[in-house]
Enzyme design. Sequence first.
Site, PDB file in Angstrom:
ATOM      1  N   HIS A  80      -7.575  31.180  -0.185  1.00 11.36           N
ATOM      2  CA  HIS A  80      -6.480  31.809  -0.923  1.00 11.36           C
ATOM      3  C   HIS A  80      -6.684  31.636  -2.432  1.00 11.36           C
ATOM      4  CE1 HIS A  80      -4.529  31.337   3.025  1.00 11.36           C
ATOM      5  NE2 HIS A  80      -3.764  32.351   2.664  1.00 11.36           N
ATOM      6  N   ASP A  99      -8.793  39.745   6.162  1.00 11.52           N
ATOM      7  CA  ASP A  99      -7.737  38.837   5.731  1.00 11.52           C
ATOM      8  C   ASP A  99      -7.107  39.478   4.494  1.00 11.52           C
ATOM      9  OD1 ASP A  99      -6.079  36.641   5.594  1.00 11.52           O
ATOM     10  OD2 ASP A  99      -7.694  35.166   5.656  1.00 11.52           O
TER      11      ASP A  99
END
Length: 621
Positions: free
Chosen positions: A268, A341
């Site tokens: 992330h 993702d």
Amino acid sequence: MPDTSTGSTRSTGNTARPSRRTVLAATAGLTASVALSGTAHAGTATDTTGTTDRDTRLRALISGMTLEEKVGQLFVMRVYGHSATDPDQADIDANLSEIGVRTAAELIAKYRVGGIIYFAWAHNTRDPHQIGDLSNGIQRVSLAQPRGLPLLVATDQEHGIVCRVGKPATLFPGAMAIGAGGSRSDARALGRISGAELRAIGINQDYSPDADVNVNPANPVIGVRSFGADPNAVAGLVAAEVKGYQGSRVAATAKHFPGHGDTAVDSHYGFPIITHSREQWESLDAVPFRAAIGAGIDSIMTAHIQFPALDDSGDPATLSHPILTGILREELGYDGCVVTDSLGMEGVRTKYGDARVPVLALKAGVDQLLNPPDLNTAWNAVLDAVRGGELTEARLDESILRVLRLKDKLGLFDDPYISDSHIDHVVGTAVHLAAADKIAERTTTLLVNEGGLLPLSRRIHKKVLVVGADPASPSGTTGPPTGVLAAALTELGFSASALSTGTAPSATTVNNAVSAAQGVDAVVVATYNVTAGNSQKTLVERLVATGKPVVAVAVRNPYDVAQLPTAKAHLAIYSWTDVEVRAAARVIAGQVEPRGKLPVAVPRADDPAQVLYPIGHGLTY
């Protein structure tokens, strides 16, 4: 959009489930566009050329789409609000700021997206009936468009520490807890029940299970989201959960290909590099993905990681043709949907700009582009790439066919709507909640029990102080864990009180806890990712020094036990959701025996190369 449904409206601002007549009317244009009798749902009969009747019909749908509609089908996008047409003003403002539209209805009309992803933080998941109304609302809007198609509605319902739909839905132990239980039937039951509840509220694609093999105790992003460190054990549980979900008509998603289990960087916020050799990948990371494919997995999610042994270009796997096409498609033989993702994560944005990422992902072999940070930029980048010749329309058609196949398999062309009256008969039922409790009991892992301290005696240890970390509830559960644990112990015959001390207790907080311990018979400490220099360690040591019996309960990573050698008893429960915390209370009280076994090895604190407790370690009474 005007309301065309029948029945009363709910206070959430969306309407109740449309009648069958409304469904047929909404799909009439779609059916006509393929010039076939009946609905757009297709069978699987194969003609003499090897092409299925279903694919013939779906290709006819694709041939009738505009280029803009084709591009839209490739995107799965977030949107703020509890309603498709009437969100709160704050959510309208957020949508205008981030997406340039006011509502989900405007998003669908402008970009013709193929899917929507729900998040709690986007205010999509207040309660089951609201979620069902939102799902019906977005399907209605999509079908009302020219050549309208049903939507894939997705979320991350992994259970444990990652959930988007909270109470009153049934919440299960997370993957590592299931790994500690070691039961494939429990994993399948989790998928079956969770899938049935998701489907009942209109969610038809779940980004679960996590197929990563977590061999790195320092992994900051996977950890307890993985079933464990043994690839064969992980593979069996992944396959079982896939069958459970898909048996309930929810598309399961194995993630994060080619394997995110040995990273010390969170994708992330950074760009992890996996240093495994090709041989290590084959024997470790690939095993659960092969099992998922063997189980008929509907979708596979990519990882924003660099894996030089599989592709030495420096590109993330999400943008790697050698990994996604060469390995996943050609070597592993997978022909289902490949979804990225989130494209807002740093791991995929480090090397290329946001306009290049979706184009490169499609060139690599991706079918669904998830949650780009700027949809307008990403959508136009794909459109321009086709118009400029970098991508062919035929390449888009390949991915759209996979997306439509999935929608068809899930029955969304027959009836994409859910029944409002059905929700209460499925979501959070007593039978489902009891099943979750029983599964949780089979996962609680007793690591240390010096002198037979556990189970605590209601006679000797009547007064119990529960202290420790109270991380924010991961999935809409009651929380905080110290309060839930104290309440559960009180219900079991103890007199328990809670004192939250946090993940980094100050000297004053530690002193207060020590003072409170003077008046009780035993102390239970909830620990959360304890490190050598963390003051949680000081808290436990000071409490042990009082002479009171101290039970440590690791509410996330099981590795805490290595940092806390002075406590006489240690439990690992792998998450701080209510179902796991209450199960720990029943174990502490001796109502049930601990049955969990470590699914990962716990290294020594003073020498991480040495194992303190191996995979399979677990005590009982």
